[in-house]
Design an enzyme around this catalytic site. Structure first.
Site, PDB file in Angstrom:
ATOM      1  N   ASP A  82      29.331  66.230  35.209  1.00  0.00           N
ATOM      2  CA  ASP A  82      29.239  67.038  36.318  1.00  0.00           C
ATOM      3  C   ASP A  82      29.813  66.367  37.626  1.00  0.00           C
ATOM      4  OD1 ASP A  82      28.376  69.556  37.562  1.00  0.00           O
ATOM      5  OD2 ASP A  82      26.543  68.748  38.213  1.00  0.00           O
ATOM      6  N   GLY A 173      20.696  72.796  45.394  1.00  0.00           N
ATOM      7  CA  GLY A 173      19.335  72.560  45.699  1.00  0.00           C
ATOM      8  C   GLY A 173      18.591  73.762  45.962  1.00  0.00           C
ATOM      9  N   GLY A 202      24.823  75.687  41.663  1.00  0.00           N
ATOM     10  CA  GLY A 202      23.788  75.940  42.576  1.00  0.00           C
ATOM     11  C   GLY A 202      22.957  77.276  42.215  1.00  0.00           C
TER      12      GLY A 202
END
Ligand code: 13P
Length: 275
Positions: A82, A173, A202
């Protein structure tokens, strides 16, 4: 079924308007839970290693464990790098047995991003692996840059990546305010590139109706890191509280934690698959 590439699972997902969950893992328990969830649901899964881990021996060591878990799995499992930050990291991940890599040049000027991503794709393809690139930029504590239709089309033409991450308003996040997801842009890009699996970074905390609409509009891989790791950490905290001053061997201590992570991953896999 075992160890596969993005190419083995994402084009079919895209055609069937479903997405595969891609879980960031940094330890054995979270990896095992994601694969157990996939087996329980009868669905494929992607387990991914964040690039930072390849800055030390952790990435290689973890990849070895993940490969072992994937090989014996009854469902297809992709092991993916990633946010690969350098070509050397892409090489290290491929040499460690990852079946897929991401090269993230989304902070670079378009031409540089396209050039480095196509080199990463060449490396991956030569190793029998697949490659994800990113155009536009999904923020990680910096500014989001929503992907334009023109850049998306030109980037795909220049790189021929197997999956393309686009920026449509999600952030990495937990969200600090309600996200505004640009489903219209997602639709435009998916109509212009009707067979290319799109990737949503995300995923944590993104409202469910937005995720559903994104999947209906070409998103076939959804990345989940923060909320999955948070479940792991909170579950460990809960077990420590339950333990009090007693002792428990670590493998036994971890069993209920693995169960909680499995339930979390299973819920998301089901939802991404449209069930
Ligand atoms: P979240 O941490 O927001 O789930 O993002 C994960 C991600 O996109 C990893 O590449």
């Amino acid at each position: 079924m075992a160890l596969v590439t993005l190419h083995d699972i994402l084009p079919a997902a895209r055609k069937e308007r479903r997405a595969v969950g891609a879980f960031n893992v940094a330890n054995y328990e979270c990896a095992l839970a994601a694969v157990r969830a996939a087996e329980g649901e009868g669905l494929p899964v992607i387990i991914q290693i964040f690039q930072r881990l390849f800055r030390s021996e952790k990435g290689r060591d973890l990849a070895g464990t993940l490969i072992r878990i994937a090989r014996r799995s009854k469902q297809p499992v992709v092991i993916h790098l990633d946010h690969g930050a350098e070509l050397a990291q892409v090489g290290a991940a491929l040499a460690s047995g990852c079946t897929s890599v991401m090269f993230d040049g989304s902070m670079l000027p378009f031409d540089e991003n396209a050039k480095l991503t196509s080199l990463a794709a060449e490396l991956a393809h030569a190793a029998g692996a697949t490659c994800e690139g990113e155009i536009g930029h999904v923020a990680m504590g910096d500014e989001n840059a929503i992907t334009t239709l023109e850049d998306a089309v030109n980037f795909y033409e220049a790189t021929k990546v197997d999956a393309m991450a686009i920026s449509i308003g999600t952030v990495h996040g937990f969200y600090k305010s309600e996200p505004k997801i640009d489903i219209g842009r997602c639709r435009e890009i998916s109509e212009a590139l009707p067979e290319l699996p799109l990737v949503l970074h995300g995923g944590s905390g993104t409202p469910i109706p937005d995720l559903r609409k994104a999947v209906e509009n070409g998103v076939s891989k959804i990345n989940i890191a923060t909320e999955y790791m948070d479940t792991f950490l909170k579950s460990v905290g809960k077990q420590i509280d339950l333990l009090g001053s007693k002792f428990k061997a670590v493998d036994l201590f971890m069993d209920p934690v693995i169960d909680e992570c499995t339930a979390h991953a299973a819920r998301l896999l089901r939802f991404f698959a449209g069930r």
